[in-house]
Design an enzyme around this catalytic site. Structure first.
Site, PDB file in Angstrom:
ATOM      1  N   ARG A   1     112.020   2.657  41.425  1.00 26.62           N
ATOM      2  CA  ARG A   1     112.712   1.500  40.852  1.00 26.62           C
ATOM      3  C   ARG A   1     111.832   0.241  40.940  1.00 26.62           C
ATOM      4  NH1 ARG A   1     116.584  -0.776  37.645  1.00 26.62           N
ATOM      5  NH2 ARG A   1     117.548  -2.573  38.640  1.00 26.62           N
TER       6      ARG A   1
ATOM      7  N   SER B   1     144.086  11.809  68.853  1.00 25.97           N
ATOM      8  CA  SER B   1     143.162  11.547  69.965  1.00 25.97           C
ATOM      9  C   SER B   1     143.779  11.986  71.291  1.00 25.97           C
ATOM     10  CB  SER B   1     142.837  10.052  70.029  1.00 25.97           C
ATOM     11  OG  SER B   1     142.008   9.695  68.955  1.00 25.97           O
TER      12      SER B   1
ATOM     13  N   GLU C   1     136.576  15.867  65.198  1.00 27.52           N
ATOM     14  CA  GLU C   1     136.084  16.404  66.476  1.00 27.52           C
ATOM     15  C   GLU C   1     135.947  15.293  67.525  1.00 27.52           C
ATOM     16  OE1 GLU C   1     133.522  19.750  66.585  1.00 27.52           O
ATOM     17  OE2 GLU C   1     134.062  20.412  64.573  1.00 27.52           O
TER      18      GLU C   1
ATOM     19  N   ILE D   1     120.111   0.209  48.923  1.00 28.39           N
ATOM     20  CA  ILE D   1     118.796   0.360  48.290  1.00 28.39           C
ATOM     21  C   ILE D   1     118.960   0.789  46.832  1.00 28.39           C
ATOM     22  CG2 ILE D   1     116.683   1.789  48.301  1.00 28.39           C
ATOM     23  CD1 ILE D   1     116.911   1.712  51.441  1.00 28.39           C
TER      24      ILE D   1
END
Ligand code: COS
Length: 384
Positions: free
Chosen positions: A269, A131, A364, A338
């Site tokens: 489902r 950083s 990045e 889910i």
């Protein structure tokens, strides 16, 4: 800015078809083997994907930023490792030359980057400078008509495949922090340049990183980007401003893909006698994901348009990257939820995306660095 909607539509349609028909079916295979099949790489070259944002005069497509993010939304509909291979040429591995290169550097390298003949890689990070990029220690000492580079770069995307590296190194040891840093183009095979082992990563199999080591590596002075010392940190930051908009765009694309998979699963489902998509707690996860993707998409397009207008988009790029990468990880988490037990199994693929997208909040510039950039810019603007 969109230059010609009709031409762009054809390009987006072509990319979308390539992604659906050629890349999606290979996702699991690439993850297993950690290799993108050479025939797919050849097709990527043929489609011009290595040169999306390289100017037309150098053989690229010269897409505007808005056009490029629209293309990236399409490319995002599959495993991000595919994009990673050609993204450095369009982004951090090529843009240093596009933005700040001399006419000779552009002429010598951009056509080969645009065609995919060579891969460009961006070497900023070091073992002790992540950083805090301005603290990098790789040195470049002038010696006649060469610079002699010494140091180690870490986590360098596409380094194993790279033909050239954009290397940030300190030419002025007396200048502290980000000052005194210059940017160089270093060709693969230059004596004194070597690579570490390929890193074993959490995800993004098929995209490779490794250390890049310089030991008395002699680089011609003509490979100093822009022919100017001590502006290399600024070159890197300008490159990252563009890169961050593109990372935000890929986050949107991948999030859309994960949500589409989760929606399809929720509609198929059945539990308690009906599709789980009919349950409001599942609907809340679908709806929150949809709304957040829409917000991120809108931010990305806005930042891209502002960059096309020639505006300074440091803040917008950081906002888009911060929001989109955090959003993408939330969507990944909901998608796994889910899918339930199936979400934890590799055969459904969603756990692979969950691991893949975790990188977006780190590379990045971490989310924390984006926050820092945004707040600093706010404070600076308020004081002007
Ligand atoms: N465009 C042009 N110039 C920029 C710039 C930008 N986006 N951002 C900074 N600069 C300039 C500054 O204006 C300053 O120049 P002057 O001193 O002449 O005014 C110089 O660069 C140094 O900037 P700053 O003082 O902000 O540097 P810092 O060391 O304080 O920190 C951060 C800069 C933290 C923002 C930077 O180190 C950074 O982005 N770190 C993350 C690195 C990263 O993204 N790594 C990922 C590797 S690539 S996968």
């Amino acid at each position: 800015m969109i230059r010609d909607q009709e031409t762009l539509n054809i390009l987006l349609d072509t990319i979308s078809r390539f992604v659906r028909e050629r890349l999606v079916p290979q996702e699991a295979h690439v993850a297993e083997t950690d290799q993108i099949p050479p025939e797919l790489v050849a097709e990527m070259k043929e489609l011009g994907l290595f040169g999306l944002s390289i100017p037309e005069e150098f053989g690229g497509m010269g897409l505007t930023m808005e056009e490029e993010v629209l293309a990236t939304f399409e490319i995002g509909q599959t495993s991000p490792c595919f994009r990673s291979l050609f993204a450095t040429n369009n982004g951090i591995g090529g843009q240093g030359i596009v933005i700040d290169g001399t006419p000779e550097q552009k002429r010598d390298y951009l056509p080969r980057l645009a065609s995919g003949e060579i891969i460009g890689s961006f070497a900023l990070t070091e073992p002790d400078a992540g950083s805090d990029a301005g603290s990098l220690r790789t040195s470049a000492r002038r010696d006649g008509d060469h610079y002699v580079l010494n140091g180690t770069k870490r986590y360098i995307t596409n380094a194993p495949e790279a033909g050239i590296f954009t290397v940030m190194a300190r030419t002025n040891p007396d200048a502290k922090g980000p000052h005194g840093i210059s940017a160089f183009i270093v060709e693969k095979g230059t004596p004194g340049l070597s690579l570490g082992n390929i890193d074993k990563k959490m995800g993004q199999k098929g995209a490779h990183t490794c250390d890049v080591i310089f030991e008395d590596c002699r680089v011609p002075a003509s490979n100093l980007i822009g022919g100017k010392e001590e502006v290399g940190f600024k070159t890197a930051m300008k490159v990252l401003d563009k890169g961050r908009i593109n990372i935000a765009a890929i986050c949107v694309g991948v999030a859309e893909r994960m949500l589409a998979d989760a929606l399809r699963y929720a509609m198929e489902r059945k539990q308690f006698g009906k599709p789980i998509a009919e349950f409001q707690l599942i609907q809340a996860m679908l709806a929150d994901s949809k709304a957040e993707i829409y917000a991120a998409r809108t931010m990305v397009v806005d930042a891209a348009r502002k960059r096309d207008d020639g505006r300074d988009v440091g803040t917008e790029a950081a906002c888009a990257k911060l929001f989109a990468s955090e959003m993408c990880c939330r969507v990944a988490d909901r998608a796994v939820q889910i899918f339930g037990g199936a979400g934890y199994l590799s055969e459904y693929g969603i756990e692979r995306f969950y691991r893949d997208v975790r990188l977006f909040r780190i590379f990045e510039g971490t989310s924390q660095i984006q926050q820092l950039v945004i707040a600093r810019n706010m404070i600076r603007a308020a004081g002007e």
